[in-house]
Design a protein around this motif. Structure first.
Motif, PDB file in Angstrom:
ATOM      1  N   ASP A 141       0.848  -1.190   0.000  1.00 19.36           N
ATOM      2  CA  ASP A 141       0.000   0.000   0.000  1.00 19.36           C
ATOM      3  C   ASP A 141       0.888   1.247   0.000  1.00 19.36           C
ATOM      4  OD1 ASP A 141      -1.914   1.923   0.271  1.00 19.36           O
ATOM      5  OD2 ASP A 141      -2.535   1.350   2.308  1.00 19.36           O
ATOM      6  N   VAL A 142       1.139   1.805  -1.178  1.00 16.79           N
ATOM      7  CA  VAL A 142       2.019   2.970  -1.247  1.00 16.79           C
ATOM      8  C   VAL A 142       1.373   4.202  -0.623  1.00 16.79           C
ATOM      9  CG1 VAL A 142       3.253   2.123  -3.287  1.00 16.79           C
ATOM     10  CG2 VAL A 142       1.252   3.584  -3.581  1.00 16.79           C
ATOM     11  N   SER A 143       0.053   4.216  -0.545  1.00 18.27           N
ATOM     12  CA  SER A 143      -0.617   5.370   0.061  1.00 18.27           C
ATOM     13  C   SER A 143      -0.298   5.489   1.549  1.00 18.27           C
ATOM     14  CB  SER A 143      -2.129   5.277  -0.138  1.00 18.27           C
ATOM     15  OG  SER A 143      -2.679   4.197   0.597  1.00 18.27           O
ATOM     16  N   ALA A 144       0.117   4.392   2.181  1.00 17.24           N
ATOM     17  CA  ALA A 144       0.427   4.402   3.613  1.00 17.24           C
ATOM     18  C   ALA A 144       1.872   4.814   3.895  1.00 17.24           C
ATOM     19  CB  ALA A 144       0.174   3.013   4.205  1.00 17.24           C
ATOM     20  N   ASP A 145       2.673   5.013   2.855  1.00 17.51           N
ATOM     21  CA  ASP A 145       4.069   5.415   3.037  1.00 17.51           C
ATOM     22  C   ASP A 145       4.104   6.912   3.343  1.00 17.51           C
ATOM     23  OD1 ASP A 145       6.808   6.029   2.807  1.00 17.51           O
ATOM     24  OD2 ASP A 145       7.114   4.429   1.348  1.00 17.51           O
ATOM     25  N   ASP A 146       4.550   7.274   4.566  1.00 15.77           N
ATOM     26  CA  ASP A 146       4.538   8.679   4.981  1.00 15.77           C
ATOM     27  C   ASP A 146       5.839   9.412   4.674  1.00 15.77           C
ATOM     28  OD1 ASP A 146       6.216   7.476   6.759  1.00 15.77           O
ATOM     29  OD2 ASP A 146       5.133   8.056   8.579  1.00 15.77           O
ATOM     30  N   VAL A 147       6.662   8.861   3.785  1.00 17.27           N
ATOM     31  CA  VAL A 147       7.918   9.508   3.437  1.00 17.27           C
ATOM     32  C   VAL A 147       7.661  10.872   2.804  1.00 17.27           C
ATOM     33  CG1 VAL A 147       8.051   8.513   1.121  1.00 17.27           C
ATOM     34  CG2 VAL A 147      10.157   9.175   2.299  1.00 17.27           C
ATOM     35  N   ARG A 148       8.575  11.810   3.048  1.00 14.27           N
ATOM     36  CA  ARG A 148       8.542  13.117   2.395  1.00 14.27           C
ATOM     37  C   ARG A 148       9.880  13.341   1.710  1.00 14.27           C
ATOM     38  NH1 ARG A 148       4.850  16.963   3.571  1.00 14.27           N
ATOM     39  NH2 ARG A 148       6.323  18.694   3.700  1.00 14.27           N
ATOM     40  N   VAL A 149       9.840  14.013   0.580  1.00  9.99           N
ATOM     41  CA  VAL A 149      11.055  14.307  -0.170  1.00  9.99           C
ATOM     42  C   VAL A 149      11.179  15.813  -0.324  1.00  9.99           C
ATOM     43  CG1 VAL A 149       9.841  13.994  -2.379  1.00  9.99           C
ATOM     44  CG2 VAL A 149      12.336  13.907  -2.315  1.00  9.99           C
ATOM     45  N   ASP A 150      12.341  16.342  -0.012  1.00 10.66           N
ATOM     46  CA  ASP A 150      12.578  17.766  -0.161  1.00 10.66           C
ATOM     47  C   ASP A 150      12.619  18.116  -1.640  1.00 10.66           C
ATOM     48  OD1 ASP A 150      14.613  20.224  -0.404  1.00 10.66           O
ATOM     49  OD2 ASP A 150      13.683  20.271   1.584  1.00 10.66           O
ATOM     50  N   THR A 184      17.688  11.333   1.265  1.00 10.96           N
ATOM     51  CA  THR A 184      19.044  11.829   1.013  1.00 10.96           C
ATOM     52  C   THR A 184      19.308  12.128  -0.455  1.00 10.96           C
ATOM     53  OG1 THR A 184      19.945   9.608   0.680  1.00 10.96           O
ATOM     54  CG2 THR A 184      19.858  10.440   2.944  1.00 10.96           C
ATOM     55  N   GLY A 185      18.535  11.536  -1.346  1.00  8.34           N
ATOM     56  CA  GLY A 185      18.798  11.673  -2.773  1.00  8.34           C
ATOM     57  C   GLY A 185      19.860  10.722  -3.275  1.00  8.34           C
ATOM     58  N   ASP A 186      20.392   9.858  -2.405  1.00 12.61           N
ATOM     59  CA  ASP A 186      21.417   8.904  -2.831  1.00 12.61           C
ATOM     60  C   ASP A 186      20.854   7.963  -3.884  1.00 12.61           C
ATOM     61  OD1 ASP A 186      23.141  10.023  -1.013  1.00 12.61           O
ATOM     62  OD2 ASP A 186      22.893   8.462   0.504  1.00 12.61           O
ATOM     63  N   VAL A 187      21.642   7.725  -4.942  1.00 11.08           N
ATOM     64  CA  VAL A 187      21.234   6.819  -6.007  1.00 11.08           C
ATOM     65  C   VAL A 187      21.607   5.393  -5.596  1.00 11.08           C
ATOM     66  CG1 VAL A 187      21.534   6.183  -8.422  1.00 11.08           C
ATOM     67  CG2 VAL A 187      21.492   8.605  -7.761  1.00 11.08           C
ATOM     68  N   LEU A 188      20.618   4.531  -5.524  1.00 13.01           N
ATOM     69  CA  LEU A 188      20.825   3.156  -5.087  1.00 13.01           C
ATOM     70  C   LEU A 188      21.152   2.234  -6.252  1.00 13.01           C
ATOM     71  CD1 LEU A 188      17.773   2.953  -2.648  1.00 13.01           C
ATOM     72  CD2 LEU A 188      20.134   3.594  -2.102  1.00 13.01           C
ATOM     73  N   ALA A 189      20.510   2.448  -7.381  1.00 14.62           N
ATOM     74  CA  ALA A 189      20.741   1.599  -8.562  1.00 14.62           C
ATOM     75  C   ALA A 189      20.292   2.342  -9.804  1.00 14.62           C
ATOM     76  CB  ALA A 189      19.994   0.277  -8.437  1.00 14.62           C
ATOM     77  N   VAL A 190      21.021   2.141 -10.898  1.00 12.64           N
ATOM     78  CA  VAL A 190      20.673   2.712 -12.206  1.00 12.64           C
ATOM     79  C   VAL A 190      20.776   1.608 -13.246  1.00 12.64           C
ATOM     80  CG1 VAL A 190      21.332   4.326 -14.031  1.00 12.64           C
ATOM     81  CG2 VAL A 190      21.490   5.022 -11.640  1.00 12.64           C
ATOM     82  N   ARG A 191      19.789   1.539 -14.127  1.00 12.65           N
ATOM     83  CA  ARG A 191      19.839   0.584 -15.223  1.00 12.65           C
ATOM     84  C   ARG A 191      19.384   1.273 -16.506  1.00 12.65           C
ATOM     85  NH1 ARG A 191      22.400  -1.361 -11.886  1.00 12.65           N
ATOM     86  NH2 ARG A 191      22.300  -3.466 -10.971  1.00 12.65           N
ATOM     87  N   GLU A 192      19.975   0.861 -17.642  1.00 15.46           N
ATOM     88  CA  GLU A 192      19.617   1.395 -18.955  1.00 15.46           C
ATOM     89  C   GLU A 192      19.043   0.283 -19.821  1.00 15.46           C
ATOM     90  OE1 GLU A 192      22.475   4.699 -20.506  1.00 15.46           O
ATOM     91  OE2 GLU A 192      23.736   3.205 -19.515  1.00 15.46           O
ATOM     92  N   ASP A 193      18.177   0.651 -20.756  1.00 23.41           N
ATOM     93  CA  ASP A 193      17.609  -0.334 -21.670  1.00 23.41           C
ATOM     94  C   ASP A 193      16.915   0.404 -22.806  1.00 23.41           C
ATOM     95  OD1 ASP A 193      16.978  -3.552 -21.316  1.00 23.41           O
ATOM     96  OD2 ASP A 193      15.554  -2.548 -22.633  1.00 23.41           O
ATOM     97  N   VAL A 194      16.754  -0.281 -23.940  1.00 24.97           N
ATOM     98  CA  VAL A 194      16.006   0.309 -25.042  1.00 24.97           C
ATOM     99  C   VAL A 194      14.533   0.477 -24.688  1.00 24.97           C
ATOM    100  CG1 VAL A 194      17.490  -0.399 -26.953  1.00 24.97           C
ATOM    101  CG2 VAL A 194      15.774  -1.992 -26.072  1.00 24.97           C
TER     102      VAL A 194
END
Length: 289
Positions: A141-150, A184-194
């Protein structure tokens, strides 16, 4: 493994005045695109056109998006098949068939959900039998995630993603997705694809293999538009915030609103549009609407 890029001969033209026009023959670098057949327990499930590489992550993320698995322990193993149908004309393994083994007690995919046509690199849902199959209910349930992002953190993510698009720099022909920490804005993972949907499946698959589901407190940053299937994949993985550098579709906005997912579009530098659940974005001096 298959190649991420391929080389081809081209004719490069420069248009100018009569004395300035030029024609040069040279080599160019392309993003590779090859089919991947995903099997579960040796039974075909889907064929997607993808950039070779990170295939296990792609399959794991795809199974999350399809509602087959929700936890790391349900994904037992995966192996590239070496059968006759996965070999090229020279007999070499093309690594274009991946067979996934689910853990004991994990229900296999419903045979009715098998995609009987190619899932193209342009659209993640073209092979689905019906829109009802796409609207899979998420156990998170993503609606229950109370995270805030600056807002300053959110504004930095498109450039953080662009700086890590190594293959795009060589080809100009790949989408990308980044999974980031919302606080924090830290990048955890990046992937590329067509395929934009493949790039998202790959980062979700990375999370599966690192036992990080559900992805609470994260932002999914994508390089292109925000389509319905990308919102659906985010919801299925428990990602509360999706940010795209281009526009969302109407169906993407409708699903985000229904699911309680924060949807951001046109995230470019110092400006962005918020289409759903704007309350998660922290602004020092909010401007009245």
């Amino acid at each position: 493994m298959g190649r991420v890029t391929a080389r081809t001969k081209i004719v490069h033209l420069t248009v100018g005045g009569a004395a300035d026009a030029a024609m040069v023959r040279r080599m160019d670098t392309l993003a590779a695109e090859e089919p991947l057949e995903i099997r579960v327990g040796s039974r075909p499930l889907a064929v997607t056109m993808r950039t070779p590489g990170d295939d296990v992550e792609l399959a794991a993320g795809f199974l999350v998006s399809e509602g087959v698995i929700t936890r790391a322990e349900q994904f037992a193993s995966a192996i590239h098949c070496a059968g006759a149908d996965s070999r090229g004309p020279d007999g070499a393994n093309t690594y274009n068939v991946l067979d996934v083994a689910l853990a004991a007690g994990t229900a296999p995919p419903d045979p009715a959900r098998a995609r009987h046509s190619y899932t193209t690199s342009a659209c993640g849902v073209c092979g689905a039998a019906s829109i009802d199959q796409v609207r899979t209910s998420s156990v998170f349930d993503v609606s229950a995630d109370d995270v805030r992002v600056d807002i300053a953190v959110l504004a930095r993510l498109p450039e953080a993603l662009r700086a890590r698009q190594a293959v795009f720099d060589r080809t100009g022909g790949l989408h990308a997705a980044a999974l980031c920490d919302a606080r924090t804005g830290d990048v955890l993972a990046v992937r590329e694809d067509v395929g934009r949907h493949n790039a998202v499946d790959k980062v979700i698959g990375w999370a599966v293999l690192h036992d990080r589901l559900p992805l609470r407190g994260t932002v999914l940053q994508v390089s292109g538009r925000a389509s319905f299937e990308l919102v659906q994949k985010a919801v299925m993985a428990g990602i509360p915030i999706l940010s795209a550098v281009s526009a969302p579709s109407s169906l993407a906005v409708a699903l985000a609103e229904t699911s309680g997912l924060t949807l951001v579009g046109f995230a470019r530098g110092t400006s962005m549009n918020v289409y759903a659940a704007a309350e998660r974005i922290a602004v020092d001096e909010p401007v009245p609407v």
